[in-house]
Design a protein around this motif. Sequence first.
Motif, PDB file in Angstrom:
ATOM      1  N   ALA A   1    -135.792 -24.666 -72.026  1.00 43.16           N
ATOM      2  CA  ALA A   1    -137.253 -24.520 -72.083  1.00 43.16           C
ATOM      3  C   ALA A   1    -137.754 -24.734 -73.507  1.00 43.16           C
ATOM      4  O   ALA A   1    -138.759 -25.423 -73.723  1.00 43.16           O
ATOM      5  CB  ALA A   1    -137.681 -23.148 -71.573  1.00 43.16           C
ATOM      6  N   LYS A   2    -137.047 -24.156 -74.488  1.00 45.25           N
ATOM      7  CA  LYS A   2    -137.418 -24.350 -75.895  1.00 45.25           C
ATOM      8  C   LYS A   2    -137.302 -25.818 -76.290  1.00 45.25           C
ATOM      9  O   LYS A   2    -138.192 -26.353 -76.949  1.00 45.25           O
ATOM     10  CB  LYS A   2    -136.516 -23.525 -76.812  1.00 45.25           C
ATOM     11  N   ASP A   3    -136.200 -26.446 -75.887  1.00 50.70           N
ATOM     12  CA  ASP A   3    -135.991 -27.844 -76.252  1.00 50.70           C
ATOM     13  C   ASP A   3    -137.061 -28.747 -75.638  1.00 50.70           C
ATOM     14  O   ASP A   3    -137.540 -29.679 -76.286  1.00 50.70           O
ATOM     15  CB  ASP A   3    -134.598 -28.309 -75.836  1.00 50.70           C
ATOM     16  N   LEU A   4    -137.447 -28.488 -74.402  1.00 46.27           N
ATOM     17  CA  LEU A   4    -138.498 -29.291 -73.773  1.00 46.27           C
ATOM     18  C   LEU A   4    -139.839 -29.061 -74.461  1.00 46.27           C
ATOM     19  O   LEU A   4    -140.603 -30.011 -74.683  1.00 46.27           O
ATOM     20  CB  LEU A   4    -138.609 -28.974 -72.291  1.00 46.27           C
ATOM     21  N   LEU A   5    -140.122 -27.825 -74.839  1.00 43.65           N
ATOM     22  CA  LEU A   5    -141.352 -27.503 -75.526  1.00 43.65           C
ATOM     23  C   LEU A   5    -141.411 -28.183 -76.897  1.00 43.65           C
ATOM     24  O   LEU A   5    -142.447 -28.721 -77.303  1.00 43.65           O
ATOM     25  CB  LEU A   5    -141.492 -25.986 -75.681  1.00 43.65           C
ATOM     26  N   GLU A   6    -140.286 -28.190 -77.597  1.00 44.15           N
ATOM     27  CA  GLU A   6    -140.225 -28.774 -78.937  1.00 44.15           C
ATOM     28  C   GLU A   6    -139.938 -30.272 -78.899  1.00 44.15           C
ATOM     29  O   GLU A   6    -139.865 -30.916 -79.937  1.00 44.15           O
ATOM     30  CB  GLU A   6    -139.159 -28.048 -79.766  1.00 44.15           C
ATOM     31  N   ASN A   7    -139.698 -30.816 -77.696  1.00 50.32           N
ATOM     32  CA  ASN A   7    -139.444 -32.239 -77.504  1.00 50.32           C
ATOM     33  C   ASN A   7    -138.204 -32.697 -78.282  1.00 50.32           C
ATOM     34  O   ASN A   7    -138.212 -33.746 -78.923  1.00 50.32           O
ATOM     35  CB  ASN A   7    -140.668 -33.072 -77.887  1.00 50.32           C
ATOM     36  N   LYS A   8    -137.146 -31.896 -78.240  1.00 47.01           N
ATOM     37  CA  LYS A   8    -135.907 -32.228 -78.957  1.00 47.01           C
ATOM     38  C   LYS A   8    -134.715 -31.565 -78.297  1.00 47.01           C
ATOM     39  O   LYS A   8    -134.855 -30.760 -77.405  1.00 47.01           O
ATOM     40  CB  LYS A   8    -135.999 -31.766 -80.420  1.00 47.01           C
ATOM     41  N   PHE A   9    -133.531 -31.934 -78.789  1.00 46.63           N
ATOM     42  CA  PHE A   9    -132.291 -31.265 -78.384  1.00 46.63           C
ATOM     43  C   PHE A   9    -131.683 -30.645 -79.602  1.00 46.63           C
ATOM     44  O   PHE A   9    -131.748 -31.107 -80.683  1.00 46.63           O
ATOM     45  CB  PHE A   9    -131.270 -32.246 -77.780  1.00 46.63           C
TER      46      PHE A   9
ATOM     47  N   LEU B   1    -124.979 -32.170 -73.523  1.00 47.42           N
ATOM     48  CA  LEU B   1    -125.820 -32.772 -74.563  1.00 47.42           C
ATOM     49  C   LEU B   1    -125.970 -31.843 -75.772  1.00 47.42           C
ATOM     50  O   LEU B   1    -126.016 -32.324 -76.911  1.00 47.42           O
ATOM     51  CB  LEU B   1    -127.184 -33.150 -73.989  1.00 47.42           C
ATOM     52  N   LYS B   2    -126.047 -30.535 -75.526  1.00 51.80           N
ATOM     53  CA  LYS B   2    -126.090 -29.594 -76.656  1.00 51.80           C
ATOM     54  C   LYS B   2    -124.788 -29.671 -77.464  1.00 51.80           C
ATOM     55  O   LYS B   2    -124.816 -29.643 -78.697  1.00 51.80           O
ATOM     56  CB  LYS B   2    -126.299 -28.149 -76.179  1.00 51.80           C
ATOM     57  N   LEU B   3    -123.674 -29.804 -76.758  1.00 52.87           N
ATOM     58  CA  LEU B   3    -122.390 -29.954 -77.429  1.00 52.87           C
ATOM     59  C   LEU B   3    -122.363 -31.260 -78.230  1.00 52.87           C
ATOM     60  O   LEU B   3    -121.908 -31.283 -79.372  1.00 52.87           O
ATOM     61  CB  LEU B   3    -121.254 -29.915 -76.404  1.00 52.87           C
ATOM     62  N   TYR B   4    -122.881 -32.329 -77.647  1.00 49.30           N
ATOM     63  CA  TYR B   4    -122.965 -33.609 -78.361  1.00 49.30           C
ATOM     64  C   TYR B   4    -123.792 -33.459 -79.635  1.00 49.30           C
ATOM     65  O   TYR B   4    -123.433 -33.996 -80.677  1.00 49.30           O
ATOM     66  CB  TYR B   4    -123.599 -34.681 -77.485  1.00 49.30           C
TER      67      TYR B   4
ATOM     68  N   ARG C   1    -131.948 -39.340 -76.497  1.00 46.23           N
ATOM     69  CA  ARG C   1    -132.683 -38.077 -76.367  1.00 46.23           C
ATOM     70  C   ARG C   1    -133.935 -38.217 -75.497  1.00 46.23           C
ATOM     71  O   ARG C   1    -134.196 -37.362 -74.643  1.00 46.23           O
ATOM     72  CB  ARG C   1    -133.053 -37.536 -77.754  1.00 46.23           C
ATOM     73  N   ASN C   2    -134.698 -39.265 -75.704  1.00 48.72           N
ATOM     74  CA  ASN C   2    -135.933 -39.443 -74.919  1.00 48.72           C
ATOM     75  C   ASN C   2    -135.637 -39.588 -73.436  1.00 48.72           C
ATOM     76  O   ASN C   2    -136.325 -39.003 -72.597  1.00 48.72           O
ATOM     77  CB  ASN C   2    -136.728 -40.636 -75.431  1.00 48.72           C
ATOM     78  N   LYS C   3    -134.621 -40.365 -73.101  1.00 45.93           N
ATOM     79  CA  LYS C   3    -134.244 -40.549 -71.699  1.00 45.93           C
ATOM     80  C   LYS C   3    -133.853 -39.212 -71.071  1.00 45.93           C
ATOM     81  O   LYS C   3    -134.256 -38.897 -69.949  1.00 45.93           O
ATOM     82  CB  LYS C   3    -133.077 -41.536 -71.615  1.00 45.93           C
ATOM     83  N   ASN C   4    -133.095 -38.414 -71.801  1.00 47.19           N
ATOM     84  CA  ASN C   4    -132.645 -37.131 -71.263  1.00 47.19           C
ATOM     85  C   ASN C   4    -133.766 -36.104 -71.204  1.00 47.19           C
ATOM     86  O   ASN C   4    -133.824 -35.315 -70.257  1.00 47.19           O
ATOM     87  CB  ASN C   4    -131.451 -36.620 -72.064  1.00 47.19           C
ATOM     88  N   LEU C   5    -134.661 -36.098 -72.166  1.00 44.90           N
ATOM     89  CA  LEU C   5    -135.818 -35.206 -72.094  1.00 44.90           C
ATOM     90  C   LEU C   5    -136.664 -35.546 -70.873  1.00 44.90           C
ATOM     91  O   LEU C   5    -137.132 -34.645 -70.163  1.00 44.90           O
ATOM     92  CB  LEU C   5    -136.646 -35.288 -73.377  1.00 44.90           C
ATOM     93  N   THR C   6    -136.842 -36.836 -70.612  1.00 41.79           N
ATOM     94  CA  THR C   6    -137.584 -37.269 -69.417  1.00 41.79           C
ATOM     95  C   THR C   6    -136.859 -36.810 -68.156  1.00 41.79           C
ATOM     96  O   THR C   6    -137.484 -36.327 -67.202  1.00 41.79           O
ATOM     97  CB  THR C   6    -137.760 -38.798 -69.424  1.00 41.79           C
ATOM     98  N   PHE C   7    -135.533 -36.954 -68.134  1.00 38.80           N
ATOM     99  CA  PHE C   7    -134.748 -36.509 -66.988  1.00 38.80           C
ATOM    100  C   PHE C   7    -134.991 -35.022 -66.719  1.00 38.80           C
ATOM    101  O   PHE C   7    -135.227 -34.622 -65.574  1.00 38.80           O
ATOM    102  CB  PHE C   7    -133.249 -36.765 -67.210  1.00 38.80           C
TER     103      PHE C   7
END
Length: 170
Positions: free
Chosen positions: A162-170, A64-67, A76-82
């Motif tokens: 961890a940063k991406d989950l905290l910031e709610n983004k990829f 996903l980071k590569l994407y 993004r929301n589905k994957n953050l939830t995952f």
Amino acid sequence: MSKRSLIKRLKWYYPMEMLHAIITFPLIAVYLIFIKPFSEILFLLYGLALCIFILYQGQLYWKLKLYTLTGRTFNRNKNLTFFRNSKRSNLVMIALIPLVFVIQLYLNNWTLNSNLMLWAIIANVFGVLEHINYYNRQLMVDNASDLKYILKNKKLKTASLAKDLLENKF
């Protein structure tokens, strides 16, 4: 680090994590199931399952980071939830490690096969370290930039996921 070098790095991380999650660790587990009694390999299989589960998360994260860097779209929301749910599941699995260890001992009349037990402990510790590497602190130091950060700040970097989950983004 330039975008180009980051993309190059991710193109290496993603397949390596996928290889271990989908091929290497499952093949080791299948091999063990065929050559050893279940009662002797329960703790080792549990450690391998933990590793497979967390490595799967890692390969998905790097994909996903590569994407993101190459402009490909994904939910993004589905994957953050995952990843949030996976983090909780990882912690439950990690908390169960001592119980599985005790069950292993019980199944073997409270005796240890030292060689298999050493591998089982290594597999379980590796799973815990992989969780830390993705969801807490970056344990992998694989380039000069990472080493410079550690030497300058005297601490490990916060993990990218961890940063991406905290910031709610990829």
